[in-house]
Design a protein around this motif. Structure first.
Motif, short mmCIF file in Angstrom:
data_model
loop_
_atom_site.label_atom_id
_atom_site.label_comp_id
_atom_site.label_asym_id
_atom_site.label_seq_id
_atom_site.Cartn_x
_atom_site.Cartn_y
_atom_site.Cartn_z
N ASN A 36 0.82 -1.22 0.00
CA ASN A 36 0.00 0.00 0.00
C ASN A 36 0.85 1.26 0.00
N ILE A 37 2.17 1.06 -0.02
CA ILE A 37 3.10 2.20 0.02
C ILE A 37 3.47 2.57 -1.42
N LYS A 38 3.04 3.75 -1.84
CA LYS A 38 3.20 4.15 -3.24
C LYS A 38 4.67 4.18 -3.68
N THR A 39 5.55 4.61 -2.79
CA THR A 39 6.96 4.72 -3.17
C THR A 39 7.60 3.36 -3.42
N GLU A 40 6.97 2.30 -2.91
CA GLU A 40 7.51 0.95 -3.13
C GLU A 40 7.08 0.35 -4.46
N HIS A 41 6.02 0.88 -5.04
CA HIS A 41 5.48 0.26 -6.26
C HIS A 41 6.50 0.16 -7.40
N PRO A 42 7.25 1.21 -7.72
CA PRO A 42 8.24 1.08 -8.80
C PRO A 42 9.33 0.07 -8.47
N VAL A 43 9.68 -0.04 -7.19
CA VAL A 43 10.74 -0.97 -6.77
C VAL A 43 10.24 -2.41 -6.90
N ILE A 44 9.02 -2.67 -6.42
CA ILE A 44 8.44 -4.00 -6.54
C ILE A 44 8.26 -4.38 -8.00
N ALA A 45 7.81 -3.41 -8.79
CA ALA A 45 7.68 -3.66 -10.23
C ALA A 45 9.02 -4.06 -10.82
N GLY A 46 10.08 -3.39 -10.37
CA GLY A 46 11.43 -3.72 -10.85
C GLY A 46 11.84 -5.14 -10.50
N VAL A 47 11.45 -5.60 -9.31
CA VAL A 47 11.75 -6.98 -8.90
C VAL A 47 11.09 -7.96 -9.86
N TYR A 48 9.83 -7.76 -10.14
CA TYR A 48 9.12 -8.70 -11.01
C TYR A 48 9.60 -8.62 -12.46
N LEU A 90 5.39 0.97 -15.69
CA LEU A 90 6.00 1.51 -16.91
C LEU A 90 7.27 2.29 -16.60
N ASN A 91 7.32 2.88 -15.42
CA ASN A 91 8.48 3.67 -14.99
C ASN A 91 9.16 3.00 -13.79
N TYR A 92 9.32 1.69 -13.89
CA TYR A 92 9.85 0.90 -12.78
C TYR A 92 11.28 1.30 -12.40
N SER A 93 11.63 0.99 -11.16
CA SER A 93 13.00 1.28 -10.69
C SER A 93 13.96 0.22 -11.22
N LYS A 94 15.05 0.67 -11.80
CA LYS A 94 16.06 -0.26 -12.33
C LYS A 94 17.05 -0.59 -11.23
#
Length: 338
Positions: free
Chosen positions: A218-230, A294-298
């Motif tokens: 539920n933490i918005k700042t984590e979403h790009p990081v989690i997306a990067g993991v997947y 779309l703007n995931y963390s690398k």
């Protein structure tokens, strides 16, 4: 004779003024009180029922004058269903024309929260439209209609973006779905489509991944990081091993802990067994979460687990040994609660 003529002229003048005044009062003078009310008129409503609905708002000043104007315009057989606003300053002519021509007041339909099924979506939509939930669900599960829109049963949920939409209460379920289709196409503009293609994914696949990310935190700042993991896992051919997909597979989002027996369930949504993405979204993600994919963390992370602080945030790891260390710390924190 002159006196008689003058008397007749005076009488005619007085009558003319009185008739003009009466017409003005009946047709053009404001007949509504302070404040605003909304009434919902169903298809087939007659004039008597309409009058009762209007009177129940407490906003009408003179109902008899309204009914006179309604009769003049033959409103009885021409009442349009809809959601109508009754507010200060409306005269009877405006009121009657509003119902006769269907000048509805739109309102907002908001899709938000955890919407994991068509049944839940149907319930939300029916609460804002004239159609009941069964009628809406029939449209949402009409396979021929879904096929005509270019979706499958599994991918169809990706059509519905969490957002607020201005709609009319009388909008039919099919027309509303077509509206969502237009919103979907507008959202997936050239910029977003190019980003999806760069990931090797279609817009629907991005939405599917976003639905998993949304369920993980539920933490918005984590979403790009989690997306990067997947995304790292997808690129390396590693199963996603996403617990939310297992909950979806067993059709029980209330499950707090995923057990070993759950990981063996045969389902195209069990990402512990299948490689790659499940066949469709497991929930309706917001546009913000889709953009976070779309703007995931690398980075080089392949794992994540909840922090031992138990505040809903996560620790990320690039190696299995590091991840196991984080997992042990989390399990230890959980054990202290027992």
């Amino acid at each position: 004779m002159k006196k008689i003529i003058y008397s007749v002229l005076i009488i005619i003048s007085v009558l003319s003024v009185w008739i003009a005044a009466e017409l003005w009062l009946t047709f053009f003078q404001s007949n509504t009180r302070e404040g605003t009310s909304y009434i919902y008129i169903k298809n087939g409503t007659n004039l008597k029922r309409l009058a009762e609905e209007i009177e129940a708002t407490g906003k009408i000043i003179n109902l008899k004058r309204f009914l006179k104007v309604a009769d003049y315009y033959d409103l009885e057989d021409d009442i349009k269903s809809g959601r109508y606003k009754i507010s200060k300053g409306m005269d009877n002519r405006l009121l009657v024309r509003t119902f006769k021509f269907g000048w509805q007041t739109p309102h907002n339909l908001t899709l938000s929260g955890n919407i994991r099924s068509m049944e839940k979506l149907a319930s939300i939509i029916s609460g804002k439209t004239e159609s009941d939930s069964i009628t809406v669900l029939q449209a949402l599960t009409n396979q021929s209609f879904i096929d005509s829109l270019g979706f499958t049963k599994e991918t169809f949920p990706s059509l519905f973006l969490l957002n607020t939409y201005e709609i009319f209460w009388t909008t039919s379920p099919k027309n509303l779905i077509i509206r969502f289709k237009n919103e979907f196409e507008n959202f997936w503009d050239t910029t977003r489509t190019i980003k999806a293609k760069a990931l090797g994914l279609t817009p629907i696949q991005v939405t599917t991944l976003a639905s998993i990310v949304a369920e993980e935190s539920n933490i918005k700042t984590e979403h790009p990081v989690i997306a990067g993991v997947y995304i790292n896992r997808l690129k390396r051919g590693i199963p996603l091993q996403a617990d939310p997909t297992v909950k979806f597979a067993i059709n029980d989002p209330s499950v707090k802990r995923i057990l070993y027996k759950h990981l063996k369930i045969e389902s195209p949504y069990n990402t512990y067994i299948i490689k790659g993405l499940p066949p469709g979204p497991i929930t309706l993600p917001s546009p913000e979460v889709i953009d976070s994919v779309l703007n995931y963390s690398k980075h080089n992370y392949l794992y994540f687990c909840a922090k031992p602080t138990l505040d809903g945030s996560h620790l990320f790891a690039a190696t299995l040994s590091e991840h196991n260390k984080n997992a042990r710390a989390y399990q230890k924190a959980i054990s202290r609660l027992k």
